[in-house]
Design an enzyme around this catalytic site. Structure first.
Site, mmCIF file in Angstrom:
data_model
loop_
_atom_site.group_PDB
_atom_site.id
_atom_site.type_symbol
_atom_site.label_atom_id
_atom_site.label_comp_id
_atom_site.label_asym_id
_atom_site.label_seq_id
_atom_site.Cartn_x
_atom_site.Cartn_y
_atom_site.Cartn_z
ATOM 1 N N LYS A 139 0.864 -1.183 0.000
ATOM 2 C CA LYS A 139 0.000 0.000 0.000
ATOM 3 C C LYS A 139 0.898 1.229 0.000
ATOM 4 C CE LYS A 139 -3.829 2.057 2.653
ATOM 5 N NZ LYS A 139 -4.685 1.925 3.864
ATOM 6 N N SER B 275 -9.804 -0.273 7.220
ATOM 7 C CA SER B 275 -9.247 -0.197 5.870
ATOM 8 C C SER B 275 -8.577 -1.450 5.337
ATOM 9 C CB SER B 275 -8.257 0.960 5.769
ATOM 10 O OG SER B 275 -8.968 2.150 5.577
ATOM 11 N N SER C 261 -9.590 1.978 2.939
ATOM 12 C CA SER C 261 -8.719 2.723 2.053
ATOM 13 C C SER C 261 -7.702 1.855 1.318
ATOM 14 C CB SER C 261 -7.959 3.804 2.840
ATOM 15 O OG SER C 261 -7.130 3.202 3.808
HETATM 16 N N1 GLN Z 1 -13.166 4.459 6.443
HETATM 17 C C1 GLN Z 1 -12.444 4.938 7.574
HETATM 18 C C2 GLN Z 1 -12.018 6.364 7.348
HETATM 19 O O1 GLN Z 1 -12.353 6.897 6.341
HETATM 20 C C3 GLN Z 1 -11.275 4.065 7.887
HETATM 21 C C4 GLN Z 1 -10.050 4.356 7.091
HETATM 22 C C5 GLN Z 1 -8.860 3.507 7.503
HETATM 23 O O2 GLN Z 1 -8.990 2.518 8.209
HETATM 24 N N2 GLN Z 1 -7.693 3.958 7.096
HETATM 25 O O3 GLN Z 1 -11.378 6.968 8.140
#
Ligand code: GLN
Length: 494
Positions: A77, A176, A152
């Site tokens: 990532k 994420s 994400s």
């Molecule tokens: N969807 C969550 C956010 O927008 C989690 C994102 C994540 O775990 N990086 O913050």
């Protein structure tokens, strides 16, 4: 069978048996990455570096080197800094940024012999649930290219599902890893906060950020996590525990269990708040079918309660932006990445750099975070959220008195269509409801494929364990995957 169909464990065998060389495997996957360019999964492909590393892995193998991941191609990532490739965190702010060092997780995977094929698309600074917030364009879900792969870690999930890499790293701050795994039919694990070093991960919300794996099976997750985890003196919040071998114990099952009932004695708690009336019926059906399989394998299901589940949404969306507003203050045009051209003065440089470099969701979070931390609102928002965070963690400990593992859905629905949520960020925030509680508590969690819902889109079963109980989560998921085929399904056209 072509090597892209093989997972990490199978590739280890194929490489050891000389059925395939690391160079052949790497060439094959690089060709697939080019052929599936339309998915948007990769932000950077390091073909030359990967082929060199593969050739050296093959040479080391010929000399008798038995490193656990020797010659296995992976991708990272794009929030993990890497010395051999640019790191953008999905943001224009970091376009062209090159780190002088590798993140600890990346360095450890390299030491275990793994090869990096490149960097994977993600939401900007890991803020999002659909990969639609990347400055470098959306990622398409291999199961239906009109849909999001989740976020994400959307590039990681799509690349693993489309068989471009056997496994990938991801990060999980509020879901994420688990949610994109659920949306793409891959297996994902976010370990306990502190198991993987955060050193060299572009910070979003430091008290929540944790690295993990997206792969095709629990066994493959175990192999990577064994290489990634363990104490790191460079991260002050790293747990002081030695590295652990999560893969070797998988074959054993629960202590005292039989081969046909490997989960005999395992108590699985189902929080009633994880099965609300608003849960999409196809998701609920798939999750219940997976739970029935776990029961057949010897587990007992019981009802538990996590009464503050709904509150985890406002709590997370106060704490995470608060920490983000502080972490992202370093992007001011002076030290990292983008700097505006020809500013009139210093203040203008800060302002213009940030206005140009950050996308709308990141700006929204910085504003929310600055607001909740400001004098006069700190007590009303940030402090309240911190108190509730502790209560949410306590609720889990009450549950773990009665059960060993908590299970439920990962997300309330299957993957949505790209663009479907329009301009309303709250829709995506609300869909994080089942992953946020475990994140706030710092607990380990997994998403395990549990079949298909609406329009034959994948559904994930979430498993949440107590602190440092990754081994049990992996064992539970592994037992399920020995008995079922959901994790083996391949998207159409892949
Ligand atoms: N969807 C969550 C956010 O927008 C989690 C994102 C994540 O775990 N990086 O913050």
């Amino acid at each position: 069978m072509t090597p892209d169909r093989l997972g990490v464990a199978e590739l280890r065998q194929a490489l050891a048996a000389r059925d395939v060389s690391s160079v052949e495997l790497t060439k094959h996957l690089l060709a697939r990455i080019t052929a599936h360019h339309e998915l948007g999964a990769f932000l950077h492909v390091d073909a030359q570096g990967a082929l060199q590393a593969a050739a050296s892995a093959d040479m080391r193998r010929a000399r008798g080197d038995g490193s656990p991941l020797l010659g296995i191609p992976l991708a990272h990532k794009d929030v993990f800094v890497t010395a051999d490739a640019p790191t953008t965190a999905g943001s224009k702010m970091l376009a062209g940024y090159a780190s002088p060092f590798d993140a600890t997780v990346v360095a450890r995977l390299r030491q275990s012999g793994a090869i990096s094929l490149g960097k994977l698309n993600c939401d900007e600074f890991a803020m999002g649930s659909a990969n639609e917030n990347s400055a470098y364009g959306p990622v398409r879900n291999p199961w239906d290219r009109a849909r999001v792969p989740g976020g994400s870690s959307g590039g990681s999930a799509a690349a693993v599902a489309a068989r471009l890499v056997p496994a990938a790293t991801g990060t999980d701050t509020g879901g994420s890893i688990r949610q994109p795994a659920s949306f793409t039919g891959t297996t994902g694990i976010k370990p306990t906060y502190g198991v993987c070093s955060r050193y060299g991960i572009i910070a979003f919300a430091s008290s929540l950020d944790q690295a993990g794996v997206l792969a095709r099976s629990a066994e493959d997750c175990a192999l990577l996590l064994s290489a990634m985890g363990g104490h790191d003196a460079r991260d002050a919040t790293s747990a002081e525990r030695p590295p652990q071998d999560y893969a070797a114990p998988l074959a054993q099952g629960q202590a005292g269990a039989s081969a046909s009932r490997p989960l005999q004695g395992l108590r699985i708690g189902l929080p009633r708040e994880f099965f609300p009336a608003t849960l999409s019926p196809d998701v609920e059906g798939a999750v219940r079918a997976a739970l029935a399989e776990l029961e057949k394998l010897g587990a007992t299901l019981l009802d538990v309660s996590l009464p503050r589940t709904e509150l985890s949404i406002p709590v997370y969306y106060i704490i995470a932006p608060a920490e983000a507003s502080s972490n992202l203050s370093r992007y001011d045009g002076v030290r990292y990445g983008h700097r505006t051209a020809q500013p009139a003065d210093l203040l203008e440089m800060y302002r213009q750099t940030r206005a140009e470099g950050f996308g709308p969701e990141v700006k929204r979070r910085i504003m929310i975070g600055t607001y909740v931390l400001s004098h006069g609102y700190y007590d009303a928002y940030y402090l309240q959220a911190q108190k509730l965070r502790r209560m949410i963690a306590d609720d889990f400990q009450r549950c773990f008195k009665d059960c060993d593992v908590i299970a439920g859905p990962v997300a309330p629905s299957v993957a949505w269509k790209i663009g479907e949520q329009g301009d309303d960020p709250v829709k995506a925030y609300l869909a994080d409801i089942f992953t946020l509680p475990g994140s706030l508590a710092g607990l380990p969690g997994m998403s395990v494929p549990a079949g298909f819902g609406e329009q034959r889109m994948p559904v994930g079963l979430q498993l949440i364990g107590n602190y440092f109980d990754e081994a049990r989560l992996l064992q539970t998921a592994h037992a399920l995957q020995q008995a079922t085929d959901w994790h083996r399904a391949v998207p159409p056209g892949v």
